[in-house]
Design an enzyme around this catalytic site. Structure first.
Site, PDB file in Angstrom:
ATOM      1  N   HIS A   5     -24.710  39.519 -86.462  1.00  0.00           N
ATOM      2  CA  HIS A   5     -24.933  40.007 -87.821  1.00  0.00           C
ATOM      3  C   HIS A   5     -26.043  39.189 -88.462  1.00  0.00           C
ATOM      4  O   HIS A   5     -26.355  38.067 -88.045  1.00  0.00           O
ATOM      5  CB  HIS A   5     -23.644  39.903 -88.658  1.00  0.00           C
ATOM      6  CG  HIS A   5     -23.350  38.521 -89.152  1.00  0.00           C
ATOM      7  ND1 HIS A   5     -23.861  38.004 -90.338  1.00  0.00           N
ATOM      8  CD2 HIS A   5     -22.586  37.526 -88.632  1.00  0.00           C
ATOM      9  CE1 HIS A   5     -23.435  36.770 -90.515  1.00  0.00           C
ATOM     10  NE2 HIS A   5     -22.655  36.444 -89.501  1.00  0.00           N
ATOM     11  N   CYS A   6     -26.674  39.774 -89.469  1.00  0.00           N
ATOM     12  CA  CYS A   6     -27.613  39.060 -90.338  1.00  0.00           C
ATOM     13  C   CYS A   6     -27.186  39.368 -91.778  1.00  0.00           C
ATOM     14  O   CYS A   6     -25.990  39.517 -92.036  1.00  0.00           O
ATOM     15  CB  CYS A   6     -29.060  39.456 -90.049  1.00  0.00           C
ATOM     16  SG  CYS A   6     -29.374  41.224 -90.085  1.00  0.00           S
ATOM     17  N   GLU A   7     -28.123  39.479 -92.673  1.00  0.00           N
ATOM     18  CA  GLU A   7     -27.717  39.731 -94.056  1.00  0.00           C
ATOM     19  C   GLU A   7     -27.187  41.152 -94.233  1.00  0.00           C
ATOM     20  O   GLU A   7     -26.128  41.365 -94.835  1.00  0.00           O
ATOM     21  CB  GLU A   7     -28.887  39.487 -95.017  1.00  0.00           C
ATOM     22  CG  GLU A   7     -28.498  39.615 -96.475  1.00  0.00           C
ATOM     23  CD  GLU A   7     -29.652  39.274 -97.410  1.00  0.00           C
ATOM     24  OE1 GLU A   7     -29.430  39.236 -98.636  1.00  0.00           O
ATOM     25  OE2 GLU A   7     -30.774  39.034 -96.910  1.00  0.00           O
TER      26      GLU A   7
END
Length: 310
Positions: free
Chosen positions: A136-138
């Site tokens: 995941h990222c933002e």
């Protein structure tokens, strides 16, 4: 006349074997499905065409071939609800270090570049463990999926001779990223805060790290540069472009020395005049021979004719 085949009571009373679950080329007919998937004899397994064996609830996405998991599913995974289906779970936070320090999922590791990703998973990995990896990222729209797809691509290269087996068959993307998970399970974040990528305090660092991240995943090959910063000119291609065209000599030019030798007082032999005509048959007409088919042309002394070999 019909013929009845009599079966013995011993054979007819034997129970029929159960039908196999689903035979595939990668499965052994001597093992059951559970033994094949979870035994130590087979370390790397896959179930579908994308190389994913799904042990947790997930769903497809139109963006790529990787599965998505919702924040509620990740909460259940972190609580240990599906621990019987895998040996280890890794949450990979692909955000930049200042975002990770401002708040991240409990137990997540921070890998924000391609080199860090390969160093962590491909150099000291244990293929005997069933590992679930959640990226995941933002927002899980660019950095997270790119990192996950790169790991899948490198995994395919390492197992090219054993397709479709993989070292890490279970790769997932957290739908909505950290922003979505923070809004659903703030209590599972350490510290319980959220720093955006475009935060005003980290604009310069964000721009620099994003530029390096895009360059590492760019498909265009950068040209090597010289010491003064200008683009390097490839000497090999330059020499090929600047090379003068080769002019092939015509047949008359190549035969011109032979013709001058024929006009001399001492005519050379035919082998000296035509050294490469070994596959031709030389026919020499006798002197003072007239040709009746052509009233104009008359053969001269020592006329030579060539007829190709059949």
């Amino acid at each position: 006349m019909s013929t009845n085949i009599c079966r013995s009571a011993e054979v007819s009373d034997m129970p029929l074997p159960p039908l196999p679950y689903k035979l595939r080329k990668t499965q052994s007919m001597c093992l059951s499905r559970d033994e094949f998937l979870f035994s130590d004899a087979c370390k790397r397994t896959t179930l579908d065409v994308h190389g994913q064996s799904n042990s947790i609830p997930c769903y497809n996405s139109k963006e790529d071939s990787l599965k998505r998991v919702c924040p509620e599913t990740l909460q259940r995974v972190l609580s240990g609800e599906f621990k019987h289906a895998y040996d280890n779970v890794i949450v990979v936070d692909c955000r930049f270090p200042y975002e990770y320090s401002g708040g991240h999922i409990k137990g997540a590791i921070n890998l924000s570049s391609k080199d860090e990703l390969e160093k962590y998973f491909l150099k000291n990995f244990e293929s005997s463990k069933r590992t679930v990896i959640v990226f995941h990222c933002e927002y899980s729209s660019q950095r997270g999926p790119r990192m996950a797809l790169h790991l899948r691509s490198r995994d395919r290269e390492l197992n090219a001779m054993e397709y479709p087996n993989l070292y890490f068959p279970e790769l997932y993307i957290l739908d909505g990223g950290y922003r979505n998970f923070y809004s659903h399970a703030k209590q599972l974040c350490i510290p319980q805060s959220y720093i955006e990528m475009n935060d005003e305090l980290y604009l310069i660092e964000c721009k620099s790290r994003m530029m390096h991240f895009k360059e590492s995943f760019s498909s265009r090959r950068s040209k090597p540069k010289s010491s003064n910063g200008s683009c390097h000119k490839y000497t090999e291609s330059k020499s090929l472009l600047n090379r003068a065209p080769v002019r092939r000599a015509s047949l008359l030019t190549r035969l011109r020395p032979s013709m001058s030798m024929m006009q001399s007082s001492s005519p050379p032999s035919l082998i000296q005049l035509f050294p490469h005509s070994s596959r031709s048959r030389i026919v020499t007409e006798p002197e003072n021979t007239l040709t009746t088919s052509s009233p104009v042309a008359r053969p001269t002394q020592n006329s030579v004719y060539f007829t190709p070999l059949m």
